[in-house]
Design a protein around this motif. Sequence first.
Motif, PDB file in Angstrom:
ATOM      1  N   TYR A  52       0.822  -1.288   0.018  1.00  0.00           N
ATOM      2  CA  TYR A  52      -0.149  -0.028   0.043  1.00  0.00           C
ATOM      3  C   TYR A  52       1.024   1.234   0.045  1.00  0.00           C
ATOM      4  O   TYR A  52       0.565   2.287  -0.668  1.00  0.00           O
ATOM      5  CB  TYR A  52      -0.863   0.098   1.204  1.00  0.00           C
ATOM      6  N   LYS A 167       1.728 -11.951  -5.249  1.00  0.00           N
ATOM      7  CA  LYS A 167       0.326 -12.115  -4.934  1.00  0.00           C
ATOM      8  C   LYS A 167       0.496 -13.518  -4.178  1.00  0.00           C
ATOM      9  O   LYS A 167      -0.600 -14.231  -4.030  1.00  0.00           O
ATOM     10  CB  LYS A 167      -0.297 -12.283  -6.375  1.00  0.00           C
ATOM     11  N   LYS A 230      -4.352 -10.554  -1.908  1.00  0.00           N
ATOM     12  CA  LYS A 230      -4.901  -9.520  -2.648  1.00  0.00           C
ATOM     13  C   LYS A 230      -4.129  -8.294  -2.415  1.00  0.00           C
ATOM     14  O   LYS A 230      -4.034  -7.953  -1.283  1.00  0.00           O
ATOM     15  CB  LYS A 230      -6.499  -9.496  -2.186  1.00  0.00           C
ATOM     16  N   SER A 231      -3.827  -7.697  -3.418  1.00  0.00           N
ATOM     17  CA  SER A 231      -3.387  -6.272  -3.575  1.00  0.00           C
ATOM     18  C   SER A 231      -4.456  -5.280  -3.300  1.00  0.00           C
ATOM     19  O   SER A 231      -5.738  -5.382  -3.397  1.00  0.00           O
ATOM     20  CB  SER A 231      -2.673  -5.975  -4.845  1.00  0.00           C
ATOM     21  N   PRO A 232      -4.299  -4.040  -2.338  1.00  0.00           N
ATOM     22  CA  PRO A 232      -5.243  -3.165  -2.024  1.00  0.00           C
ATOM     23  C   PRO A 232      -5.609  -2.398  -3.335  1.00  0.00           C
ATOM     24  O   PRO A 232      -4.980  -2.480  -4.108  1.00  0.00           O
ATOM     25  CB  PRO A 232      -4.239  -2.341  -1.003  1.00  0.00           C
ATOM     26  N   ASN A 233      -6.953  -1.965  -3.266  1.00  0.00           N
ATOM     27  CA  ASN A 233      -7.604  -1.108  -4.456  1.00  0.00           C
ATOM     28  C   ASN A 233      -6.822   0.224  -4.543  1.00  0.00           C
ATOM     29  O   ASN A 233      -6.798   0.578  -5.836  1.00  0.00           O
ATOM     30  CB  ASN A 233      -8.898  -0.856  -4.426  1.00  0.00           C
ATOM     31  N   THR A 234      -6.175   0.638  -3.581  1.00  0.00           N
ATOM     32  CA  THR A 234      -5.470   1.860  -3.601  1.00  0.00           C
ATOM     33  C   THR A 234      -4.234   2.048  -3.084  1.00  0.00           C
ATOM     34  O   THR A 234      -3.949   1.119  -2.327  1.00  0.00           O
ATOM     35  CB  THR A 234      -6.588   3.086  -3.051  1.00  0.00           C
ATOM     36  N   TYR A 235      -3.423   2.863  -3.404  1.00  0.00           N
ATOM     37  CA  TYR A 235      -2.258   3.010  -3.080  1.00  0.00           C
ATOM     38  C   TYR A 235      -1.832   4.368  -2.529  1.00  0.00           C
ATOM     39  O   TYR A 235      -2.191   5.317  -2.942  1.00  0.00           O
ATOM     40  CB  TYR A 235      -1.080   2.441  -4.069  1.00  0.00           C
TER      41      TYR A 235
END
Length: 255
Positions: A52, A167, A230-235
């Motif tokens: 993130y 991932k 899972k990667s965060p939707n925002t960074y």
Amino acid sequence: KVKIKMKNPKLRSNNKFVITNNVFNNNILYPLNEIPYNIIRSICGYFVYLIYIGNKDIKGNDWEHAFASAINGIHLDSPISIADVVLGNNCWSMKTVKCKIPFNTKSIRLISGRCSPDYSYCITDPYDNIQKTGEAILSIWNERIKIAYDKYNQVRTLVLIRSFDLKKFVVFEEQTKQFFINDYHWILNNNNNLIGLDSNNLPCFTWQPHGSQFTIHTIVPKKTVKFCLKSPNTYLNTENVLKSLNFDDSWITLV
């Protein structure tokens, strides 16, 4: 087989040993290679945080900090000692490698520190007697492990295999061990690195004369912890951070 007796090697050491005073002083935190889910969950949370804030990779120091935080241990952050993370009389050597398909990986190479036959045994030409150099390399490793076991009841190696896209992950643990020097013979490969082979001529070690880097070829056990993340939707980015802090020219004073 009889282990070759070599004199104790001279080692570089920062004498950085810590034994924490808590309930785990005389007990192991969990059985070998049976890592509890709550520890894995904590590690995953820290990985998500790193992604993130913009990290493109999870490196050794990140892995060490993630595990230390998950068990409430101490991250020694030492480039010399076997112990990277300590809890009570238990220590862990933390290793991480990156590969394309972690779930299908059968073997990996673990960079396991620098073993310098020149510094430890005054072997100035490692090619003069390859077998002797190889024996010196393993003797240096064995001495480092002996020192660790003199200080800690449990000495383990905790391995993280990570994919390039962060991932997919594999985690496993093994007892950190010494090696019987007579069990291996040494040859040169095409890159003039020393390769330690077992009685079946399978490569077990690599040592690079330039930099004295020692690598242990490790079989990935059948029992591992595999997980996807899972990667965060925002960074987090620089512009948003500065905006949230109300950064402006008043923060700057030219001297």
